[in-house]
Motif scaffolding. Structure first.
Motif, PDB file in Angstrom:
ATOM      1  N   LYS A   1       1.028  -1.076   0.037  1.00  0.00           N
ATOM      2  CA  LYS A   1       0.206  -0.011  -0.048  1.00  0.00           C
ATOM      3  C   LYS A   1       1.015   1.168  -0.055  1.00  0.00           C
ATOM      4  O   LYS A   1       1.636   1.606   1.097  1.00  0.00           O
ATOM      5  N   VAL A   2       0.813   2.025  -1.174  1.00  0.00           N
ATOM      6  CA  VAL A   2       1.856   3.150  -1.234  1.00  0.00           C
ATOM      7  C   VAL A   2       1.671   4.054  -0.330  1.00  0.00           C
ATOM      8  O   VAL A   2       2.441   4.723   0.322  1.00  0.00           O
ATOM      9  N   ASP A   3       0.466   4.237   0.190  1.00  0.00           N
ATOM     10  CA  ASP A   3      -0.044   5.522   1.151  1.00  0.00           C
ATOM     11  C   ASP A   3       0.705   5.083   2.728  1.00  0.00           C
ATOM     12  O   ASP A   3       0.841   6.051   3.497  1.00  0.00           O
ATOM     13  N   GLU A   4       1.002   3.531   2.802  1.00  0.00           N
ATOM     14  CA  GLU A   4       1.646   3.381   4.240  1.00  0.00           C
ATOM     15  C   GLU A   4       3.330   3.327   3.990  1.00  0.00           C
ATOM     16  O   GLU A   4       3.925   3.129   4.959  1.00  0.00           O
ATOM     17  N   LEU A   5       3.895   3.719   2.972  1.00  0.00           N
ATOM     18  CA  LEU A   5       5.213   3.802   2.610  1.00  0.00           C
ATOM     19  C   LEU A   5       5.582   5.320   2.752  1.00  0.00           C
ATOM     20  O   LEU A   5       5.372   6.135   2.480  1.00  0.00           O
ATOM     21  N   SER A   6       6.787   5.169   3.595  1.00  0.00           N
ATOM     22  CA  SER A   6       7.429   6.694   3.615  1.00  0.00           C
ATOM     23  C   SER A   6       8.236   7.035   2.599  1.00  0.00           C
ATOM     24  O   SER A   6       8.621   6.018   1.605  1.00  0.00           O
TER      25      SER A   6
ATOM     26  N   LYS B   1      -0.375   5.891  -7.731  1.00  0.00           N
ATOM     27  CA  LYS B   1       0.236   6.382  -6.526  1.00  0.00           C
ATOM     28  C   LYS B   1       1.653   6.494  -6.289  1.00  0.00           C
ATOM     29  O   LYS B   1       2.106   7.553  -6.117  1.00  0.00           O
ATOM     30  N   PHE B   2       2.304   5.444  -6.670  1.00  0.00           N
ATOM     31  CA  PHE B   2       3.788   5.373  -6.449  1.00  0.00           C
ATOM     32  C   PHE B   2       4.406   6.315  -7.464  1.00  0.00           C
ATOM     33  O   PHE B   2       5.151   6.919  -7.126  1.00  0.00           O
TER      34      PHE B   2
ATOM     35  N   LYS C   1       4.815  -0.150   8.518  1.00  0.00           N
ATOM     36  CA  LYS C   1       3.798   1.362   8.545  1.00  0.00           C
ATOM     37  C   LYS C   1       4.601   2.439   9.117  1.00  0.00           C
ATOM     38  O   LYS C   1       5.333   2.217  10.128  1.00  0.00           O
ATOM     39  N   PRO C   2       4.414   3.551   8.408  1.00  0.00           N
ATOM     40  CA  PRO C   2       5.292   4.709   8.650  1.00  0.00           C
ATOM     41  C   PRO C   2       4.731   5.210  10.246  1.00  0.00           C
ATOM     42  O   PRO C   2       3.545   4.858  10.640  1.00  0.00           O
ATOM     43  N   VAL C   3       5.515   5.937  10.941  1.00  0.00           N
ATOM     44  CA  VAL C   3       5.320   6.363  12.195  1.00  0.00           C
ATOM     45  C   VAL C   3       4.218   7.292  12.018  1.00  0.00           C
ATOM     46  O   VAL C   3       4.235   8.440  11.411  1.00  0.00           O
ATOM     47  N   ALA C   4       2.969   7.085  12.942  1.00  0.00           N
ATOM     48  CA  ALA C   4       1.992   8.068  12.990  1.00  0.00           C
ATOM     49  C   ALA C   4       2.522   9.583  13.407  1.00  0.00           C
ATOM     50  O   ALA C   4       3.019   9.621  14.537  1.00  0.00           O
ATOM     51  N   LYS C   5       2.024  10.738  12.971  1.00  0.00           N
ATOM     52  CA  LYS C   5       2.415  11.962  13.430  1.00  0.00           C
ATOM     53  C   LYS C   5       1.172  12.668  14.181  1.00  0.00           C
ATOM     54  O   LYS C   5       0.278  13.123  13.655  1.00  0.00           O
ATOM     55  N   ASP C   6       0.987  12.418  15.336  1.00  0.00           N
ATOM     56  CA  ASP C   6      -0.099  13.063  16.208  1.00  0.00           C
ATOM     57  C   ASP C   6      -1.469  12.623  15.513  1.00  0.00           C
ATOM     58  O   ASP C   6      -2.388  13.642  15.510  1.00  0.00           O
ATOM     59  N   MET C   7      -1.423  11.318  15.248  1.00  0.00           N
ATOM     60  CA  MET C   7      -2.929  10.868  14.375  1.00  0.00           C
ATOM     61  C   MET C   7      -3.314  12.044  13.278  1.00  0.00           C
ATOM     62  O   MET C   7      -4.510  11.978  13.065  1.00  0.00           O
TER      63      MET C   7
END
Length: 821
Positions: free
Chosen positions: A39-44, A81-82, A115-121
């Motif tokens: 899932k490209v949205d989950e890649l940093s 997306k990529f 999964k990338p680190v979430a930034k303050d939700m």
């Protein structure tokens, strides 16, 4: 060759293969990855670039990345997306929040898709958008009047206009010492003075030099040129350091030029230092929330703006109008944070707010009641969630089915079933009187069904039922309890098909619904097939339908309308036995009488039509004559066969081209409907095997003498050239520049003027190209794309492995032979 020399040669060959294979395998590292679950949205950003770099490292080109990703199983929408993410990434713009995205596993660089680190939700910092929005601009307004508190300094130009009894205009620049030189009146020191004070000093000097200021003469002083000042911005901003700005700039102007506070910078405690003293502490929330710019003062040369880190920042999400990260100052409460967010939205549960707090060892949850909003002091790292109200009705009942006003109703105290039906304006005429049911929610959230007599409840002869919350009452219609009756008519009527059944409907009524009889209908033979309800299923000759044959009055008079239909009857109206509609064929081109002709008999042939057209003109080219025949559909079976062929062809085409070609096969102009005919032979041998029987819609075209040949496809210059007798395909191709590198020579074919096609024949290494005739088109197809580099490399790996194995076997045989000597 000596035996020792041969052994050394084999050893060198095997060793070379051993060294050559591992690098190729290593280069194909990306090909062994399965990207179907990515899932490209989950890649940093780091992971995106790592995938790209690994593909490029395998020897592929930048433009091949998309194809590689699809081959590795990545979905097409994820590939899109990529590409967007990859094109937007520039040098220095990578997100290094997850620097461990590319990990080393077993000594090799591999991708770790985490999964990338979430930034303050996902919440934004409240107020940061004022500095991030490219359309916003805090540039000073230079078109406004000069502020009276503006401090004059070196570099400013003062426009002095004297008018009245005396008229004079001066444009004087403030020099480095802070003075201006009034002509004939000496220097006036205005540096460091406000524009208001400087104006008074200039008036005093003019008055002292015989200018009647205030007695018929007046003076107007304004800035004609604004100087540039230098201020320093320190602390937690995106671009710290000294900047040059207009002397009309304020603190907000300078902050905007620096990019604003960064992710840890304070927006509520921005400090302004002047002459080594703190003169102002600015809260941007005052400007954002209340439009208060009282703290946004004019800057002076060498001012210092300092943005410290925030002290307390909390997150607020859920059912509020502006979910965001908010900075909290001492003395403020949760109530203030809610005010910052614009308050609760319409769906918010306002009785309490859920807080996630940080402790010295972990986290804890706290429920803050509405009475505590004013007293609760926000803590560092607090995360507040405002939950929505429950999706639950307190007083709803629902009435469905055969009533005049179905829908949702208020459950009032003591509401009964009969009262609810009255509130829905009563039952419809088609309501089923004997049974309805209530679906009731039990205490454990399971449901039960309570049946009732509809008619009895309405007229009071049956016990009424008290309703409860979330009861769903259903009153069925009589039409809901039976199939939808229909009758069918087929054959010689204008609109055959199925129609709704009505009681007492007759055959004549159904024929009227179908638009009446079609031309050629046999009204003396109308057949009705009726379903059988008592057929003996055990008998081999079991009855399948009951058949009735009747005669219909052509006028469909009411007096003759006696046969009444039953549900699911099938009425067949047959055509007259000898009724045939005219069938038309067309002949065009170089004949004496071109045009459309009605066929005289079913066995009429091409030669017969030529005779009816009085033969050919002097310029007729018989070899180029063609027969165009469309899809001959005489029965429903013919149509089904045609559709099946199209579906099969479309499937094969999709498989062959991997979906790259989408031809519209339903359009007849996209298909070759020409039948190759030999008109010379037909004229010489009428009624012979090549003299085809004509069909309705056939078009025969006899062209004028043709003199050209067309060359298309994989040649350097596709052209149409003059026909030369006895010239072969290769010569015509040379006239168009020759074959391209992608030309598939062995598959070349020729389309002749009459629509027939001939391909290239092969015998061993020899090719026999088709003969060329006037009006022909030579087509050179394109060779299938060569295998990709990755597949080619794998082929060489397999070949090398096989050769190494063969060499090892030979070496073993020779060794055994030597040992046996």
């Amino acid at each position: 060759m000596s035996k020792k020399y041969f052994f050394n040669l084999v050893r060198i060959f095997c060793f070379a293969l051993f060294l050559a294979i591992p690098p190729v395998l290593h280069a194909q590292n990306i090909d062994r990855q399965n990207l179907s679950n990515i899932k490209v949205d989950e890649l940093s950003d780091v992971q995106i670039m790592a995938i790209r770099d690994q593909i490029l490292a395998s020897g592929q080109k930048q433009e091949d990345v998309e194809k590689i990703l699809i081959d590795r199983g990545m979905a097409s929408e994820e590939v899109t997306k990529f590409k967007g993410r990859m094109s937007s990434l520039k040098e220095g713009s990578l997100d290094f929040e997850n620097k461990e995205a590319a990990k080393t596993i077993n000594g090799k660089k591999e991708l770790a898709f985490e999964k990338p680190v979430a930034k303050d939700m996902g919440l934004r910092i409240f107020g940061s958008e004022y500095f991030e929005n490219a359309t916003s601009n805090f540039a000073p307004n230079t078109n406004r009047p000069t502020p009276q508190n503006y401090i004059v300094g070196p570099g400013d130009k003062l426009q002095i206009n004297v008018f009245g009894n005396s008229v004079v205009n001066w444009n004087l620049e403030v020099n480095a010492e802070g003075s201006i030189l009034l002509p004939g009146m000496g220097n006036v020191f205005v540096g460091g003075k406000t524009i208001e004070n400087a104006t008074q000093m200039i008036k005093d000097r003019l008055r002292a030099n015989s200018y009647a200021i205030g007695n018929g003469t007046d003076v107007n002083i304004s800035l004609s040129n604004i100087r540039t000042i230098r201020v320093n911005i320190n602390g937690e901003v995106k671009r710290p350091g000294p900047i040059n700005i207009s002397s009309l700039s304020t603190l907000l102007n300078a902050l905007y030029e620096s990019g604003g506070p960064n992710s840890i910078g304070s927006l509520r405690s921005i400090e302004l230092y002047r002459h080594n003293s703190l003169i102002r502490r600015v809260d941007i929330y005052d400007y954002i929330l209340r439009g208060d710019k009282s703290g946004d003062i004019l800057l002076e040369d060498d001012d210092i703006i300092n943005v410290p880190p925030y002290r307390v920042r909390v997150a607020l999400e859920g059912e509020v109008k502006r979910p965001a990260l908010y900075e909290v100052m001492p003395g403020e409460s949760l109530k203030d944070v809610l005010l910052f967010s614009g308050g609760f939205n319409d769906k918010a549960y306002t009785a309490s707010v859920k807080a996630l707090q940080l402790t010295d060892k972990g986290k804890r949850v706290k429920d803050i009641n509405a009475s505590e909003f004013d007293s609760y002091v926000p803590l560092k790292g607090d995360h507040y969630t405002v939950e929505p109200i429950l999706d639950r009705f307190e007083n709803r009942v629902t009435l469905n089915g055969s009533v005049f006003r179905p829908g949702q109703f208020e459950l009032q105290a003591g509401l009964t079933l009969s009262e609810l039906i009255k509130r829905a304006d009563g039952l419809k005429e088609d309501a089923y009187p004997d049974r309805g049911y209530i679906t009731r929610l039990k205490g454990d959230n399971t449901t039960e069904v309570i049946p009732f007599n509809v008619k009895g409840v309405v007229d009071g002869t049956a016990e009424d039922i008290a309703l409860k919350r979330e009861d769903i009452i259903t009153i069925p219609s009589i039409f809901d309890l039976r199939e939808t009756y229909k009758v069918t008519i087929a054959g010689s009527v204008r609109r055959p098909g199925s129609f709704p059944y009505d009681e007492n409907i007759t055959v004549e009524d159904l024929i009227l619904r179908a638009g009446g009889f079609a031309d050629g209908a046999d009204m003396k033979r109308v057949e009705i097939a009726r379903r059988v309800k008592d057929s003996d299923r055990r008998a081999k000759d079991a009855k399948l339908a009951e058949i009735f044959n009747i005669t219909i009055d052509p006028k469909l008079t009411l007096a003759e309308s006696k046969f009444k239909l039953q549900p699911y009857d099938v009425v067949s109206v047959y055509s007259l036995p000898g009724f045939v509609t005219p069938q038309i064929v067309t002949i065009e081109g170089e004949v004496m009488m071109p045009g459309s002709y009605a066929m005289i008999s079913k066995d009429e042939r091409i030669s017969d039509l030529i005779k009816r057209a009085n033969g050919f003109t002097a310029y007729a080219y018989l070899k180029g004559a063609s027969l165009k025949r469309g899809d001959v559909i005489e029965t429903q079976s013919d149509a089904e066969k045609r559709d099946l062929k199209l579906a099969q062809f479309r499937q094969k085409q999709t498989e062959a081209t991997k979906g790259a070609v989408d031809a519209n096969l339903e359009n007849p102009t996209k298909r070759n409907n020409f039948v190759g005919i030999d008109l010379e032979y037909i004229i010489q041998h009428p009624k012979g095997r090549k003299d085809a029987i004509l069909l309705n819609g056939d078009v025969i075209n006899v062209p004028r003498v043709l003199q050209t040949v067309k060359i298309s496809g994989e040649v350097f210059s596709p052209i149409t050239t003059m026909y030369t007798p006895n010239q072969g395909l290769n010569e015509y191709v040379l006239n168009s520049g020759g074959f391209t590198e992608d030309a598939f020579k062995r598959k070349s074919y020729v389309v002749y003027a009459n629509g027939s096609i001939k391909g290239t024949r092969h015998f061993l290494f020899f090719r026999n190209y088709p003969n060329i005739e006037p009006g022909a088109e030579i087509f050179i197809p394109k060779r299938k794309q060569r295998e990709k580099a990755a597949n080619t490399a794998q082929m060489w790996i397999g070949l090398g492995t096989s050769m190494a194995s063969l060499a090892a076997v030979i070496f073993g045989i020779i060794t055994v032979a030597n040992n046996n000597k």
